[in-house]
Design a protein around this motif. Structure first.
Motif, PDB file in Angstrom:
ATOM      1  N   ARG A 165      43.206  56.196  45.603  1.00 53.07           N
ATOM      2  CA  ARG A 165      42.443  55.206  46.388  1.00 53.07           C
ATOM      3  C   ARG A 165      41.181  54.779  45.638  1.00 53.07           C
ATOM      4  NH1 ARG A 165      41.085  58.054  51.291  1.00 53.07           N
ATOM      5  NH2 ARG A 165      40.294  56.136  52.184  1.00 53.07           N
ATOM      6  N   ALA A 166      40.622  55.691  44.860  1.00 53.15           N
ATOM      7  CA  ALA A 166      39.431  55.358  44.069  1.00 53.15           C
ATOM      8  C   ALA A 166      39.788  54.357  42.963  1.00 53.15           C
ATOM      9  CB  ALA A 166      38.831  56.621  43.466  1.00 53.15           C
ATOM     10  N   MET A 167      40.966  54.531  42.359  1.00 53.34           N
ATOM     11  CA  MET A 167      41.395  53.595  41.312  1.00 53.34           C
ATOM     12  C   MET A 167      41.558  52.197  41.917  1.00 53.34           C
ATOM     13  SD  MET A 167      44.211  56.109  39.580  1.00 53.34           S
ATOM     14  CE  MET A 167      44.693  55.183  38.124  1.00 53.34           C
ATOM     15  N   GLU A 168      42.141  52.167  43.105  1.00 55.95           N
ATOM     16  CA  GLU A 168      42.345  50.896  43.802  1.00 55.95           C
ATOM     17  C   GLU A 168      40.991  50.263  44.134  1.00 55.95           C
ATOM     18  OE1 GLU A 168      45.355  49.841  43.705  1.00 55.95           O
ATOM     19  OE2 GLU A 168      44.619  47.967  44.591  1.00 55.95           O
ATOM     20  N   GLU A 169      40.053  51.107  44.547  1.00 54.70           N
ATOM     21  CA  GLU A 169      38.728  50.596  44.932  1.00 54.70           C
ATOM     22  C   GLU A 169      38.052  49.876  43.755  1.00 54.70           C
ATOM     23  OE1 GLU A 169      36.106  52.632  47.784  1.00 54.70           O
ATOM     24  OE2 GLU A 169      34.745  52.964  46.099  1.00 54.70           O
ATOM     25  N   VAL A 170      38.181  50.455  42.556  1.00 58.77           N
ATOM     26  CA  VAL A 170      37.541  49.834  41.386  1.00 58.77           C
ATOM     27  C   VAL A 170      38.165  48.470  41.089  1.00 58.77           C
ATOM     28  CG1 VAL A 170      37.040  50.091  38.931  1.00 58.77           C
ATOM     29  CG2 VAL A 170      36.923  52.063  40.416  1.00 58.77           C
ATOM     30  N   LYS A 171      39.496  48.386  41.246  1.00 59.94           N
ATOM     31  CA  LYS A 171      40.155  47.091  41.000  1.00 59.94           C
ATOM     32  C   LYS A 171      39.671  46.047  42.008  1.00 59.94           C
ATOM     33  CE  LYS A 171      44.530  49.145  39.597  1.00 59.94           C
ATOM     34  NZ  LYS A 171      45.911  49.267  39.990  1.00 59.94           N
ATOM     35  N   VAL A 172      39.583  46.450  43.257  1.00 64.92           N
ATOM     36  CA  VAL A 172      39.145  45.518  44.310  1.00 64.92           C
ATOM     37  C   VAL A 172      37.698  45.094  44.055  1.00 64.92           C
ATOM     38  CG1 VAL A 172      38.674  45.333  46.797  1.00 64.92           C
ATOM     39  CG2 VAL A 172      40.795  46.406  46.010  1.00 64.92           C
ATOM     40  N   GLN A 173      36.866  46.056  43.644  1.00 63.60           N
ATOM     41  CA  GLN A 173      35.465  45.731  43.356  1.00 63.60           C
ATOM     42  C   GLN A 173      35.367  44.725  42.202  1.00 63.60           C
ATOM     43  OE1 GLN A 173      33.865  49.595  42.492  1.00 63.60           O
ATOM     44  NE2 GLN A 173      33.471  50.082  44.653  1.00 63.60           N
ATOM     45  N   ALA A 174      36.187  44.948  41.161  1.00 61.14           N
ATOM     46  CA  ALA A 174      36.151  44.051  40.005  1.00 61.14           C
ATOM     47  C   ALA A 174      36.530  42.627  40.428  1.00 61.14           C
ATOM     48  CB  ALA A 174      37.088  44.556  38.913  1.00 61.14           C
ATOM     49  N   GLN A 175      37.581  42.528  41.257  1.00 59.82           N
ATOM     50  CA  GLN A 175      37.999  41.203  41.761  1.00 59.82           C
ATOM     51  C   GLN A 175      36.870  40.559  42.539  1.00 59.82           C
ATOM     52  OE1 GLN A 175      40.642  39.469  41.271  1.00 59.82           O
ATOM     53  NE2 GLN A 175      41.970  40.946  40.256  1.00 59.82           N
ATOM     54  N   ALA A 176      36.221  41.345  43.408  1.00 54.85           N
ATOM     55  CA  ALA A 176      35.145  40.803  44.240  1.00 54.85           C
ATOM     56  C   ALA A 176      34.025  40.257  43.360  1.00 54.85           C
ATOM     57  CB  ALA A 176      34.606  41.890  45.180  1.00 54.85           C
ATOM     58  N   LEU A 178      34.161  39.325  40.227  1.00 57.70           N
ATOM     59  CA  LEU A 178      34.609  38.150  39.466  1.00 57.70           C
ATOM     60  C   LEU A 178      34.686  36.898  40.344  1.00 57.70           C
ATOM     61  CD1 LEU A 178      37.335  39.851  37.226  1.00 57.70           C
ATOM     62  CD2 LEU A 178      35.119  38.960  36.488  1.00 57.70           C
ATOM     63  N   HIS A 179      34.793  37.101  41.655  1.00 56.70           N
ATOM     64  CA  HIS A 179      34.813  35.955  42.578  1.00 56.70           C
ATOM     65  C   HIS A 179      33.443  35.719  43.212  1.00 56.70           C
ATOM     66  CE1 HIS A 179      39.172  36.592  42.185  1.00 56.70           C
ATOM     67  NE2 HIS A 179      39.228  35.283  42.406  1.00 56.70           N
ATOM     68  N   GLY A 180      32.411  36.324  42.623  1.00 56.02           N
ATOM     69  CA  GLY A 180      31.048  36.074  43.080  1.00 56.02           C
ATOM     70  C   GLY A 180      30.705  36.746  44.394  1.00 56.02           C
ATOM     71  N   GLN A 181      31.540  37.737  44.811  1.00 60.93           N
ATOM     72  CA  GLN A 181      31.253  38.429  46.077  1.00 60.93           C
ATOM     73  C   GLN A 181      30.561  39.764  45.815  1.00 60.93           C
ATOM     74  OE1 GLN A 181      35.283  38.668  47.282  1.00 60.93           O
ATOM     75  NE2 GLN A 181      35.457  36.468  47.686  1.00 60.93           N
ATOM     76  N   THR A 182      29.986  40.307  46.877  1.00 60.32           N
ATOM     77  CA  THR A 182      29.343  41.619  46.753  1.00 60.32           C
ATOM     78  C   THR A 182      30.406  42.695  46.952  1.00 60.32           C
ATOM     79  OG1 THR A 182      27.378  40.666  47.743  1.00 60.32           O
ATOM     80  CG2 THR A 182      27.472  43.067  47.648  1.00 60.32           C
TER      81      THR A 182
END
Ligand code: A2P
Length: 350
Positions: A165-176, A178-182
């Protein structure tokens, strides 16, 4: 007659659990039965093994009946709750959590270093902490030639150490980002994508975190060197699955770089990666999916006549966890250290 064994994976759906499944298949472990155990959350789901869909069951009081080996990777509290029951049911537990590592009755084993210790088990064998395994494999061959007096380590640890789940969290954070989100953080205390922070395990009153103390205490236990001086600074970095470590070693006498390189080039579980002209040394991206610990940048410590520096990367999920556990299971089989091995033709095949 060839024997085969009934194995259960506790935590089968996790990052290490799924790797265990892959390694048992890849290394053709002599299985007669494979049981996949997890929490109620994933009970009823299926995982693939040798092309066959295997059911994931919720761990329960009867789950270990008839099981020879339990490969446990479901966290410390789950191991504390279930490992003793599995032992009573007749299994040997190879536990990936920190629950039993420092228990004096539990061997803490890195097969390249202290395979002999596995023979002393009373039902549980602990798999060391991932950063400790990687460091042990890389520095023990030098320690055998000339005892190490002091180790100073700095780690660069991937998200995988905190689970799938931590690996998934980092991917989601990176996407956020890159899309200018927090980015939000749930598993880690802070966003890890495009960031890093000192390891997020609890701190003691001296300012060391648990991960750092694991490197200190576990290395001493594995090397059977209670006086070995070890200190570490552990850091989480936004890498998905391989850990890196900068290691400074101090000996009593000078240790030549050429000799160290020669020793490590022949040591088990190590691959030297040193192309000085191309500035190519171990990288997490190249260590991911590899069994070996990649070692390079072996050099004299300019600040100390008896010091050496080296750099390593190793797949945290593989040699840092699942592979080491499967190697221990193989050791138990090869050395006949299980409690009740049963002939292959007495069992149904998987
Ligand atoms: P589940 O999928 O049911 O949550 P990771 O280290 O990647 O986070 O994986 C943890 C593993 O441990 C998962 O397989 C998870 O199963 C399992 N697990 C977590 N808590 C328990 C529990 N209380 N009992 C059994 N398995 C557990």
């Amino acid at each position: 007659m060839a024997q085969s064994y009934r194995v259960a994976i506790l935590g089968a759906t996790g990052a290490v659990g799924t790797e265990l499944l892959e390694l048992l298949e890849k290394r053709n472990f002599p299985l007669s039965d494979l049981k996949l155990l997890a929490s109620a959350r994933s009970a009823g789901s299926h995982l693939l093994f040798k092309g066959e869909k295997l059911l994931v069951e919720e761990v329960s009081d009867r789950a270990f009946d008839g099981v020879d080996i339990v490969l446990a990777s479901a966290g410390g509290s789950t191991s504390r709750a279930w490992a003793p029951k599995a032992v009573v049911a007749g299994a040997v537990v190879i536990d990936n959590s920190s629950a039993f590592r420092m228990d004096p009755t539990v061997p803490l084993v890195v097969p390249e270093v202290n395979a002999y210790a596995a023979a002393e088990h009373c039902g549980i064998i602990a798999n060391p902490n991932c950063t400790t395994i990687l460091m042990s494999v890389a520095v023990y061959p030098l320690h055998q030639v000339q005892p190490i007096r002091r180790i100073v380590a700095a780690t660069y640890q991937s998200a995988s150490g905190a689970g799938a789940r931590a690996m998934e969290e980092v991917k989601v954070q990176a996407q956020a980002i890159l899309h200018g989100q927090t980015p939000s953080a749930e598993i880690f205390p802070y966003p890890l994508a495009f960031n890093l922070f000192p390891h997020n395990s609890p701190l003691n009153e001296q300012g060391y975190c648990e991960e750092e103390l694991k490197m200190v205490n576990e290395t001493r236990k594995i090397f059977a060197a209670p006086d070995l001086r070890v200190t570490a600074t552990c850091v989480r970095v936004p890498v998905l699955r391989a850990h890196s470590e900068a290691i400074n070693l101090e000996f009593d006498q000078p240790f030549s770089v050429a000799q160290a390189r020669e020793i490590l080039s022949q040591a088990p579980g190590i691959k030297l990666v040193e192309d000085w002209s191309a500035n190519h040394f171990p990288m997490p991206i190249e260590a991911s999916g590899q069994d070996d610990v990649l070692v390079g940048r072996i050099r004299q410590d300019l600040s100390h006549p008896c010091g050496l520096e080296l750099w390593l990367c190793g797949d945290q999920i593989r040699k840092g966890a699942a592979l080491n556990a499967v190697q221990i299971a193989e050791l138990l089989v090869q050395k006949n250290l299980l409690k009740t091995p049963v002939a292959a033709n007495d069992r149904r095949s998987t």
